[in-house]
Scaffold this motif. Sequence first.
Motif, mmCIF file in Angstrom:
data_model
loop_
_atom_site.group_PDB
_atom_site.id
_atom_site.type_symbol
_atom_site.label_atom_id
_atom_site.label_comp_id
_atom_site.label_asym_id
_atom_site.label_seq_id
_atom_site.Cartn_x
_atom_site.Cartn_y
_atom_site.Cartn_z
ATOM 1 N N PRO A 220 -25.930 -68.836 -17.836
ATOM 2 C CA PRO A 220 -25.310 -69.986 -18.457
ATOM 3 C C PRO A 220 -23.689 -70.081 -17.847
ATOM 4 O O PRO A 220 -22.992 -71.446 -17.900
ATOM 5 C CB PRO A 220 -25.464 -69.864 -19.807
ATOM 6 C CG PRO A 220 -26.176 -68.581 -19.737
ATOM 7 C CD PRO A 220 -26.528 -67.865 -18.748
ATOM 8 N N GLU A 221 -23.188 -69.062 -17.526
ATOM 9 C CA GLU A 221 -21.774 -69.067 -17.258
ATOM 10 C C GLU A 221 -21.445 -69.954 -15.742
ATOM 11 O O GLU A 221 -20.332 -70.559 -15.800
ATOM 12 C CB GLU A 221 -21.124 -67.911 -16.992
ATOM 13 C CG GLU A 221 -20.999 -67.031 -18.336
ATOM 14 C CD GLU A 221 -22.207 -66.444 -18.973
ATOM 15 O OE1 GLU A 221 -22.228 -66.152 -20.209
ATOM 16 O OE2 GLU A 221 -23.125 -66.171 -18.380
ATOM 17 N N VAL A 222 -22.540 -69.877 -15.045
ATOM 18 C CA VAL A 222 -22.466 -70.752 -14.017
ATOM 19 C C VAL A 222 -22.555 -72.314 -14.274
ATOM 20 O O VAL A 222 -21.544 -73.063 -13.625
ATOM 21 C CB VAL A 222 -23.623 -70.452 -12.887
ATOM 22 C CG1 VAL A 222 -23.522 -71.490 -11.670
ATOM 23 C CG2 VAL A 222 -23.471 -69.182 -12.315
ATOM 24 N N ALA A 223 -23.171 -72.335 -15.311
ATOM 25 C CA ALA A 223 -23.277 -74.032 -15.574
ATOM 26 C C ALA A 223 -22.046 -74.332 -16.513
ATOM 27 O O ALA A 223 -21.640 -75.409 -16.089
ATOM 28 C CB ALA A 223 -24.457 -74.098 -16.579
ATOM 29 N N ALA A 224 -21.407 -73.458 -17.147
ATOM 30 C CA ALA A 224 -20.267 -73.473 -17.755
ATOM 31 C C ALA A 224 -19.108 -74.016 -16.852
ATOM 32 O O ALA A 224 -18.271 -75.019 -17.201
ATOM 33 C CB ALA A 224 -19.845 -72.797 -18.546
#
Length: 335
Positions: A214-218
Amino acid sequence: MTDPHQVVVVTGASGGIGRAVARAFGARQARVALLARGERGLDAAAEDVTRAGGTALAVPADVADFPQVDAAASRVERELGPIDVWVNVAFTSVFAPFAEIGPDEFRRVTEVSYLGYVHGTMAALHRMQPRDRGTIVQVGSALAYRGIPLQSAYCGAKHAIQGFNEALRCELLHDGSHVRTTMVQMPAVNTPQFSWVRSKLPHQAQPVPPIYQPEVAARAVLHAADHPRRREYWVGGSTVGTLLANAVAPGILDRYLARTGYRAQQTGAEKPPDRPENLWSPADRGRDFGAHGRFDEQATPRSGQLWASRHHGVVAAAGGVLAATALAVWRRARA
């Protein structure tokens, strides 16, 4: 340069991408309002934002109910200040063949996953337009363009958001508004959704690999919020590949997904009989699920394609230099 004290609203902030986005804005020292139904997850998300260096305001709200969303927006402006960025993330879904989904279930997914975005956008615009500034980020999916089996309700909602956002963007451009809206199309992400959305599948649901953290998405959402003039961003090589294949050969992709889509969205493990569900009520009443799902071992924390998307000018310039160099070498070889 971004304002370190900007006011940001994130829906679906109690888990998954929303949780990671809220935390990332907190690291910028932003004032972050977190909207979701589950108070356990909201409280934990607020702690994440505070630890990261931001100011947090947890506001329990069901995005399917516009009066709740509008009241939340009023509270945010009263307690944190004028809203600079609104990020729509909240959703729910049902994993099942369409024939096994009831009309009430389909309606609920649509109310949360599509109308929730409409409600958030309405609440944001009502406050941003009089000031003639602000940014709305719609967190989308490759499934906004390409439907897949077992996710008809979710795919329908994402397609609807795509069309709605395009229409809104045209209207803002027509009006010469300085309010911006942009969309970020996501790949498969390791979020808790695969442990809490309603599932009628025999086995544990999973995202279709490759899976991203999810950090990639963030990071993509924050970049979109900083650069909202671009109409949309594609995250992950799988998103790019899927959208291009669908544009070129959608019929072939239909048949490919018919053969592989059921298996690719399930692990070999049986579905736990006591798994929580968040369709009608929050799943995190008993515990906090956090940002990550159960697929940490398979998920990657980075995306080269995301870097290229964020720096497409540099990539284009490099491509031009390589092409010019290749042409010069070719001409020299022929001389």
